[in-house]
Design a protein around this motif. Structure first.
Motif, PDB file in Angstrom:
ATOM      1  N   ALA A 278       1.688  -5.125   3.171  1.00 12.21           N
ATOM      2  CA  ALA A 278       0.748  -5.901   3.986  1.00 12.21           C
ATOM      3  C   ALA A 278       0.906  -7.387   3.672  1.00 12.21           C
ATOM      4  O   ALA A 278       0.684  -8.244   4.521  1.00 12.21           O
TER       5      ALA A 278
ATOM      6  N   PRO B 219       2.845  -3.973   9.593  1.00 10.05           N
ATOM      7  CA  PRO B 219       3.622  -4.466   8.457  1.00 10.05           C
ATOM      8  C   PRO B 219       4.954  -3.733   8.339  1.00 10.05           C
ATOM      9  O   PRO B 219       5.109  -2.636   8.859  1.00 10.05           O
TER      10      PRO B 219
ATOM     11  N   GLU C 141     -12.553 -15.726   8.443  1.00 11.65           N
ATOM     12  CA  GLU C 141     -13.037 -15.670   9.830  1.00 11.65           C
ATOM     13  C   GLU C 141     -14.560 -15.857   9.883  1.00 11.65           C
ATOM     14  O   GLU C 141     -15.273 -15.026  10.455  1.00 11.65           O
TER      15      GLU C 141
ATOM     16  N   VAL D 206       3.691   0.426   2.923  1.00 10.91           N
ATOM     17  CA  VAL D 206       3.705  -0.782   3.748  1.00 10.91           C
ATOM     18  C   VAL D 206       3.429  -1.999   2.880  1.00 10.91           C
ATOM     19  O   VAL D 206       2.632  -1.953   1.944  1.00 10.91           O
TER      20      VAL D 206
ATOM     21  N   PHE E  82       0.856  -1.186   0.000  1.00  8.96           N
ATOM     22  CA  PHE E  82       0.000   0.000   0.000  1.00  8.96           C
ATOM     23  C   PHE E  82       0.891   1.235   0.000  1.00  8.96           C
ATOM     24  O   PHE E  82       1.911   1.258   0.691  1.00  8.96           O
TER      25      PHE E  82
ATOM     26  N   GLU F  92      -2.123 -13.068  13.876  1.00 10.17           N
ATOM     27  CA  GLU F  92      -2.787 -12.034  14.666  1.00 10.17           C
ATOM     28  C   GLU F  92      -3.463 -11.000  13.786  1.00 10.17           C
ATOM     29  O   GLU F  92      -3.176 -10.901  12.593  1.00 10.17           O
ATOM     30  N   SER F  93      -4.293 -10.207  14.433  1.00  8.03           N
ATOM     31  CA  SER F  93      -4.974  -9.130  13.726  1.00  8.03           C
ATOM     32  C   SER F  93      -3.950  -8.205  13.061  1.00  8.03           C
ATOM     33  O   SER F  93      -2.949  -7.843  13.672  1.00  8.03           O
ATOM     34  N   GLY F  94      -4.172  -7.874  11.807  1.00  4.82           N
ATOM     35  CA  GLY F  94      -3.290  -6.949  11.105  1.00  4.82           C
ATOM     36  C   GLY F  94      -2.118  -7.620  10.398  1.00  4.82           C
ATOM     37  O   GLY F  94      -1.300  -6.947   9.778  1.00  4.82           O
ATOM     38  N   CYS F  95      -2.014  -8.955  10.463  1.00  4.34           N
ATOM     39  CA  CYS F  95      -0.855  -9.620   9.857  1.00  4.34           C
ATOM     40  C   CYS F  95      -0.998  -9.758   8.342  1.00  4.34           C
ATOM     41  O   CYS F  95      -0.062 -10.160   7.657  1.00  4.34           O
ATOM     42  N   GLY F  96      -2.186  -9.456   7.812  1.00  9.15           N
ATOM     43  CA  GLY F  96      -2.329  -9.441   6.357  1.00  9.15           C
ATOM     44  C   GLY F  96      -3.237 -10.527   5.802  1.00  9.15           C
ATOM     45  O   GLY F  96      -3.274 -10.740   4.579  1.00  9.15           O
ATOM     46  N   LYS F  97      -4.012 -11.179   6.638  1.00  9.03           N
ATOM     47  CA  LYS F  97      -4.836 -12.314   6.185  1.00  9.03           C
ATOM     48  C   LYS F  97      -5.870 -11.886   5.135  1.00  9.03           C
ATOM     49  O   LYS F  97      -5.997 -12.508   4.076  1.00  9.03           O
ATOM     50  N   SER F  98      -6.594 -10.810   5.446  1.00 11.87           N
ATOM     51  CA  SER F  98      -7.646 -10.377   4.509  1.00 11.87           C
ATOM     52  C   SER F  98      -7.047  -9.782   3.242  1.00 11.87           C
ATOM     53  O   SER F  98      -7.565  -9.997   2.143  1.00 11.87           O
ATOM     54  N   THR F  99      -5.949  -9.044   3.394  1.00 12.81           N
ATOM     55  CA  THR F  99      -5.303  -8.472   2.211  1.00 12.81           C
ATOM     56  C   THR F  99      -4.809  -9.594   1.297  1.00 12.81           C
ATOM     57  O   THR F  99      -4.944  -9.516   0.068  1.00 12.81           O
TER      58      THR F  99
HETATM   59  N1  LIG Z   1      -6.307  -0.136   1.977  1.00 17.20           N
HETATM   60  C1  LIG Z   1      -5.279  -0.138   2.824  1.00 17.20           C
HETATM   61  N2  LIG Z   1      -4.388   0.882   2.857  1.00 17.20           N
HETATM   62  C2  LIG Z   1      -3.330   0.884   3.696  1.00 17.20           C
HETATM   63  N3  LIG Z   1      -3.069  -0.115   4.562  1.00 17.20           N
HETATM   64  C3  LIG Z   1      -3.911  -1.140   4.601  1.00 17.20           C
HETATM   65  C4  LIG Z   1      -5.071  -1.230   3.728  1.00 17.20           C
HETATM   66  N4  LIG Z   1      -5.727  -2.395   3.992  1.00 17.20           N
HETATM   67  C5  LIG Z   1      -5.023  -3.006   4.962  1.00 17.20           C
HETATM   68  N5  LIG Z   1      -3.936  -2.267   5.330  1.00 17.20           N
HETATM   69  C6  LIG Z   1      -2.936  -2.623   6.346  1.00 17.20           C
HETATM   70  O1  LIG Z   1      -2.394  -3.877   6.027  1.00 17.20           O
HETATM   71  C7  LIG Z   1      -2.229  -4.667   7.202  1.00 17.20           C
HETATM   72  C8  LIG Z   1      -2.951  -5.976   7.050  1.00 17.20           C
HETATM   73  O2  LIG Z   1      -4.362  -5.782   7.123  1.00 17.20           O
HETATM   74  P1  LIG Z   1      -5.406  -6.972   6.968  1.00 17.20           P
HETATM   75  O3  LIG Z   1      -6.767  -6.387   7.037  1.00 17.20           O
HETATM   76  O4  LIG Z   1      -5.045  -7.769   5.788  1.00 17.20           O
HETATM   77  O5  LIG Z   1      -5.108  -7.821   8.286  1.00 17.20           O
HETATM   78  P2  LIG Z   1      -5.861  -9.093   8.884  1.00 17.20           P
HETATM   79  O6  LIG Z   1      -4.802 -10.090   9.189  1.00 17.20           O
HETATM   80  O7  LIG Z   1      -6.969  -9.498   7.991  1.00 17.20           O
HETATM   81  O8  LIG Z   1      -6.427  -8.503  10.262  1.00 17.20           O
HETATM   82  P3  LIG Z   1      -7.786  -8.887  11.059  1.00 17.20           P
HETATM   83  O9  LIG Z   1      -7.482 -10.179  11.786  1.00 17.20           O
HETATM   84  O10 LIG Z   1      -7.919  -7.738  12.026  1.00 17.20           O
HETATM   85  O11 LIG Z   1      -8.911  -8.995  10.092  1.00 17.20           O
HETATM   86  C9  LIG Z   1      -2.738  -3.818   8.367  1.00 17.20           C
HETATM   87  O12 LIG Z   1      -1.647  -3.200   8.997  1.00 17.20           O
HETATM   88  C10 LIG Z   1      -3.607  -2.795   7.709  1.00 17.20           C
HETATM   89  O13 LIG Z   1      -3.598  -1.600   8.438  1.00 17.20           O
END
Ligand SMILES: Nc1ncnc2c1ncn2[C@@H]1O[C@H](COP(=O)(O)OP(=O)(O)OP(=O)(O)O)[C@@H](O)[C@H]1O
Ligand code: SF4
Ligand SMILES: [Mg+2]
Length: 331
Positions: A27, A277, A177, A25, A15, A46-53
């Motif tokens: 992700a 990240p 999830e 960053v 991103f 963990e939350s924020g590790c990038g799973k959804s991205t």
């Molecule tokens: N559109 C975006 N622009 C900038 N940073 C982003 C964007 N989307 C996600 N991120 C960052 O990328 C990282 C990964 O986010 P992601 O949502 O993939 O995590 P996750 O593992 O799915 O978390 P969760 O368990 O909370 O759902 C996070 O630090 C988030 O802030």
């Protein structure tokens, strides 16, 4: 690999620099794995590790920065709009929050019919028949098919979300999830339903989950993600019995064990530090700030450990695999 359905190779999603940071960053930072036909492949972290991205980059709901994704031998990155549409029919996603992902103005039947309509499948009668059959299969009785989402419980709403994803008869389903927004009492019911449907319909699952106990119960193989990269990848059995990566061991030591006596005796590795990240050019091991094994070792600061096979079928990205496991008390 002959039975490979999804091959993800060195996938990156970066991103651009945001308002609060001056660097972009990553992700998702070079993720590779293969999902075999018919298995449940877990992605934990963990939350924020990038799973959804990661999920969104694989499905090209977000354009990946680099890397390749092949689904059933088709290079997903090279597809045009029409071909991508055809692919989306075969790859579906169930989201975490059923209420947020279901249109509140539509009835359950219309919600499940919609994907058939979008993909031009069948006529009105055929679509209504298929939607009703799918709703029944997930346990929503016909008398309730005309209700709107707010008139269902959380568990029932997630069943509707599952019906919507499965009505197109996909090969691969991403479950992002799917039970974490549900009451504990109904989580097991939805998991059992997903397992039953998998067997009945021959589905392959990628199961995104932060709850390790759920991953152990539900997944055949698991990839542990940390700050956008895979730290360990192996069968559930290997990951949960004999983890090689200090991060996996640390995560496991934080899983509550439903026996107060064991819980009292065991040590917890306290994770300290950052889970955000990394900037693209950070060197060394991404876990070193929090790692009880490598915090003060030069090689961990200087060289990023590659994800390598240390035991048959068990990969870890660590210069000292298994070392933390040796010092943790057995539970
Ligand atoms: N559109 C975006 N622009 C900038 N940073 C982003 C964007 N989307 C996600 N991120 C960052 O990328 C990282 C990964 O986010 P992601 O949502 O993939 O995590 P996750 O593992 O799915 O978390 P969760 O368990 O909370 O759902 C996070 O630090 C988030 O802030
Ligand atoms: S490479 Fe070093 S810092 Fe990274 S996890 Fe392994 S021991 Fe810890
Ligand atoms: Mg997420």
């Amino acid at each position: 690999m002959k039975d490979a359905l999804l091959v993800v190779d060195d996938l990156v999603k970066e991103f651009p620099a945001g308002r609060r940071s001056d660097a972009p960053v990553r992700a998702v930072d070079g993720v590779s794995f293969t999902v075999r036909r018919g298995e449940t492949f877990g992605v934990v972290g963990e939350s924020g590790c990038g799973k959804s991205t990661l999920t969104r980059a694989i499905l090209r709901l977000l354009e990946p920065t680099a890397g390749t994704v092949a689904f059933d031998g088709i290079d997903v990155r090279g597809l045009g709009t029409q071909e991508l549409r055809r692919l989306r029919r075969r790859v579906q996603i169930v989201f975490q929050d059923p209420l947020g992902s279901l249109d509140p103005r539509m009835t359950a039947r219309a919600i499940v019919e919609e994907p058939l309509e979008i993909h031009g499948i069948g006529d009105r009668v055929e679509r209504a028949r298929r939607a009703s059959a799918m709703l029944e299969l997930v346990g929503i009785p016909p008398a309730q098919h005309g209700r709107k989402p707010y008139a269902f419980s959380g568990g029932q709403r997630q069943r509707i979300g599952v019906a919507r994803a499965l009505v197109l008869e996909p090969d691969l389903v991403f479950l992002d999830e799917p039970i974490s927004a549900l009451d504990v009492s109904i989580q097991a019911q939805v998991l059992n339903l997903l397992r039953e449907l998998q067997q009945r319909l021959g589905l392959t699952y990628v199961f995104i989950v932060h709850d390790l106990a759920v991953a152990e119960y539900f997944c055949d193989r698991v990839a542990v993600l940390y700050r956008g990269a895979v730290m360990e990848l192996a069968s559930s059995e290997a990951i949960f019995r004999e983890p090689l990566h200090p991060y996996t061991s640390s995560l496991l030591s934080a899983v509550p064990i439903p026996d107060p006596e064991i819980e009292r005796r065991r040590d917890r590795v306290v994770l300290r530090g950052d889970v955000t990240p990394l900037a693209p050019q950070a060197g060394g091991c991404r876990f070193r700030d929090r790692c009880p094994v490598g915090r003060d070792r030069a090689i961990c600061a200087e060289q990023e450990p590659p994800l390598a096979e240390h035991r048959p079928g068990q990969l870890a990205a660590c210069h000292f695999p298994g070392e933390l496991q040796g010092v943790l008390p057995h539970v």
